[in-house]
Design a protein around this motif. Sequence first.
Motif, PDB file in Angstrom:
ATOM      1  N   ASP A 171       0.853  -0.907  -0.115  1.00 28.68           N
ATOM      2  CA  ASP A 171      -0.098  -0.021   0.019  1.00 28.68           C
ATOM      3  C   ASP A 171       1.012   1.416  -0.160  1.00 28.68           C
ATOM      4  O   ASP A 171       1.703   1.409   0.828  1.00 28.68           O
ATOM      5  N   PHE A 172       0.909   2.045  -0.975  1.00 29.05           N
ATOM      6  CA  PHE A 172       1.742   3.160  -1.206  1.00 29.05           C
ATOM      7  C   PHE A 172       1.351   4.242   0.038  1.00 29.05           C
ATOM      8  O   PHE A 172       2.298   4.881   0.535  1.00 29.05           O
ATOM      9  N   GLU A 173       0.205   4.347   0.616  1.00 30.98           N
ATOM     10  CA  GLU A 173      -0.189   5.265   1.274  1.00 30.98           C
ATOM     11  C   GLU A 173       0.514   5.018   2.774  1.00 30.98           C
ATOM     12  O   GLU A 173       0.923   5.759   3.618  1.00 30.98           O
ATOM     13  N   THR A 174       0.182   3.810   3.367  1.00 33.13           N
ATOM     14  CA  THR A 174       0.562   3.280   4.734  1.00 33.13           C
ATOM     15  C   THR A 174       2.119   2.447   4.603  1.00 33.13           C
ATOM     16  O   THR A 174       2.296   2.360   5.734  1.00 33.13           O
ATOM     17  N   VAL A 175       2.501   2.304   3.430  1.00 29.09           N
ATOM     18  CA  VAL A 175       3.705   1.450   3.231  1.00 29.09           C
ATOM     19  C   VAL A 175       3.474   0.178   4.070  1.00 29.09           C
ATOM     20  O   VAL A 175       4.552  -0.348   4.390  1.00 29.09           O
ATOM     21  N   GLN A 176       2.460  -0.551   4.007  1.00 37.31           N
ATOM     22  CA  GLN A 176       2.032  -1.718   4.836  1.00 37.31           C
ATOM     23  C   GLN A 176       1.961  -2.651   3.714  1.00 37.31           C
ATOM     24  O   GLN A 176       1.337  -2.300   2.477  1.00 37.31           O
ATOM     25  N   ILE A 177       2.712  -3.940   3.948  1.00 37.59           N
ATOM     26  CA  ILE A 177       2.495  -4.936   2.885  1.00 37.59           C
ATOM     27  C   ILE A 177       1.705  -5.939   3.559  1.00 37.59           C
ATOM     28  O   ILE A 177       1.568  -6.818   4.619  1.00 37.59           O
ATOM     29  N   ALA A 212      -3.811   0.673 -10.053  1.00 38.55           N
ATOM     30  CA  ALA A 212      -4.262   2.322 -10.068  1.00 38.55           C
ATOM     31  C   ALA A 212      -5.472   2.385 -10.797  1.00 38.55           C
ATOM     32  O   ALA A 212      -5.702   1.490 -11.702  1.00 38.55           O
ATOM     33  N   ASN A 213      -6.269   3.560 -10.753  1.00 31.66           N
ATOM     34  CA  ASN A 213      -7.161   4.133 -11.742  1.00 31.66           C
ATOM     35  C   ASN A 213      -6.665   5.395 -12.248  1.00 31.66           C
ATOM     36  O   ASN A 213      -5.492   5.562 -12.293  1.00 31.66           O
ATOM     37  N   GLN A 214      -7.468   5.872 -12.990  1.00 28.69           N
ATOM     38  CA  GLN A 214      -7.001   7.112 -13.842  1.00 28.69           C
ATOM     39  C   GLN A 214      -6.463   8.186 -12.860  1.00 28.69           C
ATOM     40  O   GLN A 214      -5.823   9.250 -13.540  1.00 28.69           O
ATOM     41  N   SER A 215      -6.996   8.243 -11.727  1.00 27.11           N
ATOM     42  CA  SER A 215      -6.637   9.470 -10.977  1.00 27.11           C
ATOM     43  C   SER A 215      -5.637   9.030  -9.682  1.00 27.11           C
ATOM     44  O   SER A 215      -5.074  10.173  -9.049  1.00 27.11           O
ATOM     45  N   ARG A 216      -5.436   8.138  -9.515  1.00 33.26           N
ATOM     46  CA  ARG A 216      -4.486   7.670  -8.253  1.00 33.26           C
ATOM     47  C   ARG A 216      -3.971   6.254  -8.567  1.00 33.26           C
ATOM     48  O   ARG A 216      -4.342   5.470  -8.988  1.00 33.26           O
ATOM     49  N   SER A 217      -2.738   6.329  -7.857  1.00 34.83           N
ATOM     50  CA  SER A 217      -2.043   5.122  -7.752  1.00 34.83           C
ATOM     51  C   SER A 217      -1.982   4.613  -6.267  1.00 34.83           C
ATOM     52  O   SER A 217      -1.814   5.213  -5.421  1.00 34.83           O
ATOM     53  N   PHE A 218      -2.465   3.064  -6.071  1.00 36.29           N
ATOM     54  CA  PHE A 218      -2.629   2.698  -4.791  1.00 36.29           C
ATOM     55  C   PHE A 218      -1.792   1.776  -4.201  1.00 36.29           C
ATOM     56  O   PHE A 218      -1.456   1.898  -3.149  1.00 36.29           O
ATOM     57  N   GLY A 219      -1.206   1.255  -5.199  1.00 35.68           N
ATOM     58  CA  GLY A 219       0.084   0.355  -4.585  1.00 35.68           C
ATOM     59  C   GLY A 219       0.481  -0.749  -5.726  1.00 35.68           C
ATOM     60  O   GLY A 219       0.279  -0.365  -6.791  1.00 35.68           O
ATOM     61  N   VAL A 220       1.488  -1.821  -5.390  1.00 32.61           N
ATOM     62  CA  VAL A 220       1.769  -2.728  -6.441  1.00 32.61           C
ATOM     63  C   VAL A 220       1.418  -3.924  -5.772  1.00 32.61           C
ATOM     64  O   VAL A 220       1.905  -4.210  -4.536  1.00 32.61           O
ATOM     65  N   GLU A 235       7.801  -0.514 -22.268  1.00 35.33           N
ATOM     66  CA  GLU A 235       8.068   0.005 -20.904  1.00 35.33           C
ATOM     67  C   GLU A 235       6.985   0.330 -19.928  1.00 35.33           C
ATOM     68  O   GLU A 235       7.404   0.585 -18.747  1.00 35.33           O
ATOM     69  N   SER A 236       5.847   0.155 -20.237  1.00 33.73           N
ATOM     70  CA  SER A 236       4.792   0.561 -19.197  1.00 33.73           C
ATOM     71  C   SER A 236       5.082  -0.667 -18.010  1.00 33.73           C
ATOM     72  O   SER A 236       5.075  -1.774 -18.215  1.00 33.73           O
ATOM     73  N   ALA A 237       4.741  -0.206 -16.706  1.00 32.97           N
ATOM     74  CA  ALA A 237       4.928  -1.113 -15.661  1.00 32.97           C
ATOM     75  C   ALA A 237       3.682  -2.243 -15.478  1.00 32.97           C
ATOM     76  O   ALA A 237       3.890  -3.356 -15.196  1.00 32.97           O
ATOM     77  N   ASN A 238       2.672  -1.823 -16.339  1.00 32.64           N
ATOM     78  CA  ASN A 238       1.457  -2.886 -16.655  1.00 32.64           C
ATOM     79  C   ASN A 238       1.320  -3.683 -17.819  1.00 32.64           C
ATOM     80  O   ASN A 238       0.177  -4.329 -18.246  1.00 32.64           O
ATOM     81  N   THR A 257      -7.180  -6.924  -9.091  1.00 32.45           N
ATOM     82  CA  THR A 257      -7.037  -5.595  -9.327  1.00 32.45           C
ATOM     83  C   THR A 257      -8.134  -4.591  -8.931  1.00 32.45           C
ATOM     84  O   THR A 257      -8.038  -3.713  -8.048  1.00 32.45           O
ATOM     85  N   THR A 258      -9.133  -4.904  -9.625  1.00 28.81           N
ATOM     86  CA  THR A 258     -10.294  -4.176  -9.360  1.00 28.81           C
ATOM     87  C   THR A 258     -11.017  -4.270  -7.737  1.00 28.81           C
ATOM     88  O   THR A 258     -11.285  -3.174  -7.290  1.00 28.81           O
ATOM     89  N   ASN A 259     -10.930  -5.392  -7.309  1.00 30.76           N
ATOM     90  CA  ASN A 259     -11.258  -5.688  -5.955  1.00 30.76           C
ATOM     91  C   ASN A 259     -10.303  -4.656  -5.255  1.00 30.76           C
ATOM     92  O   ASN A 259     -10.837  -4.256  -3.903  1.00 30.76           O
TER      93      ASN A 259
END
Length: 554
Positions: A171-177, A212-220, A235-238, A257-259
């Motif tokens: 999770d990008f925001e909390t840096v929790q795995i 990610a969606n069009q407005s935000r990246s949530f994590g990897v 080169e695209s990551a996806n 990804t959707t869930n």
Amino acid sequence: MKIQDVLKDKRFSEFSLIAGLSGAGNAISTVTVIDTPDGAKWLSGGEFVITTAYMLKDDEEALLAFIHTLHRRNASALGIKQGRYIENIPDSAVSLADDLGLPLLLIPQKFPYADIINPILSELVNQQTNRLIQANLIHTKFTELAVSDASIPDILATFMSIVGVPAAFLDFETVQIWYSDSDSSLAQHLQAERILSHRDLDRTRYDLHLIANQSRSFGVLIFEKGVLERETGEESANALLMQEKDPGFKIALENTTTNIILREQTIISNRQVAERYKGLLIQDILIHNIKSETEIHNRAEIFGWDFHDGGIVLEVDINNIKQRFKRNFSNNTSKMLEEMSTEIFDISIREILKFYPNAHYVNLSDIIIFVLSIRPKERKQMEKNFAEIFSKIQRCIANIPFTISFGIGRYYENIEQIYLSYQEAREVIRLSYIFSWFDRILYYEKMDLFRVLLPILDNQEALEACRNCLQPLLDYDRDNGKNMLETLQIVAECDWNLKLAAERMFLHPNSVKYRMEQIGKLIHRNFREHSDRLFLEIAILTYTMSKKLPDWTE
């Protein structure tokens, strides 16, 4: 179904592959017959082309051109009925098919078209049907997860149950795995590493899929290396080719990804609502928009907060980021700066909460304010803890072209007075910009002299006295290209010792003595008088601090 599957099928055991072995893995979309010169122009890709070569008989160049056309149209293979119109395939055609990776098959003349087309199309339909059934089952499982508001570990576990591959989500925001299986080798490796952001993930060891969606990246999503494979030249990551051995992998990944996006959006939305109301309380406390101490405790109790031990304000300031925003107006630069500031604040929040889990904070533009309520026994450790927190944040943002400063007010036993600690933290950050004291911790309690001088900046009479004293030197330096004011500053900093000042300026003591005599005549001051020296030191510090008086240097 692929060309190699056709060659393995017992029904086609008499087919022989004479060229293009490297393309044996080409997927078949359909089977088509071409016996006209312009038939290839209708191809859309993936076709297994069968021909009697009627339009190519006795024309080697036409055969070569036909192979080139099939390759350009992305056909999966070419099958030629042997002996009808072409008995032997020219070496040039074999060589070309090999070079292009286009499988070239010889088909015995006895095979009717229907005996080739029907079995292959039947197999394609069966495979497609199985995929649809599998896709429906996968979709049903993930729909149930979405409806039940399942957790991210549950989503990952469902993904692993379908494809048999362990996964993790950062999770990008909390840096929790989060893990699909905390006992998997993937989980063990990640838990052993110090992951502070997605930049710390070793791309040679892990495959990453951006959520990610069009407005935000949530994590990897994180997989062991080799689970995902990049498309050539992309080169695209996806831009990924999913595991071909499992046709449900791509479907499961898309549903996962959707869930995760839906779950993250819910978490973020709930967090934002809570943070908004919490932030309003913190802001009211900081600006003293509170009627009584009782009101603070009553409102804090709603969130499970306890301010009965009073509090202290710690302000985290990103040094000079506003100036960078002002100098860079492009959307890309502004977005980059915003992402950097967000990352710095996220790291600051994470590190401070490690030491003080009950810390409360509010983000105000380029600063973030923390209110820390600390038990009396633990306050002796405050400075040590602040130093350790600051050091950790410095290490975490080492690759970001900004530094931070901590501005720390005094501790107040009554939480109603916390607004005073906030004002004090703001004052020391203000001083940090006046004197360029960046990348450090600044305590209000340790700045007695500057606390005494700060009110002068708002006293016009005091400022006028300081300006009148130093103005002759400013005028003289401007008109003659000299640096008399600098000389006076250095002599004052050396406790009025001319010899020390001369060493610092790399001058002979007599030169400094001569300059001081000139300075004394210009400002009409006697350097032997203690009162004159004291006033000059105050005037010099006030001049340095007073950035809001441009007329001093005009």
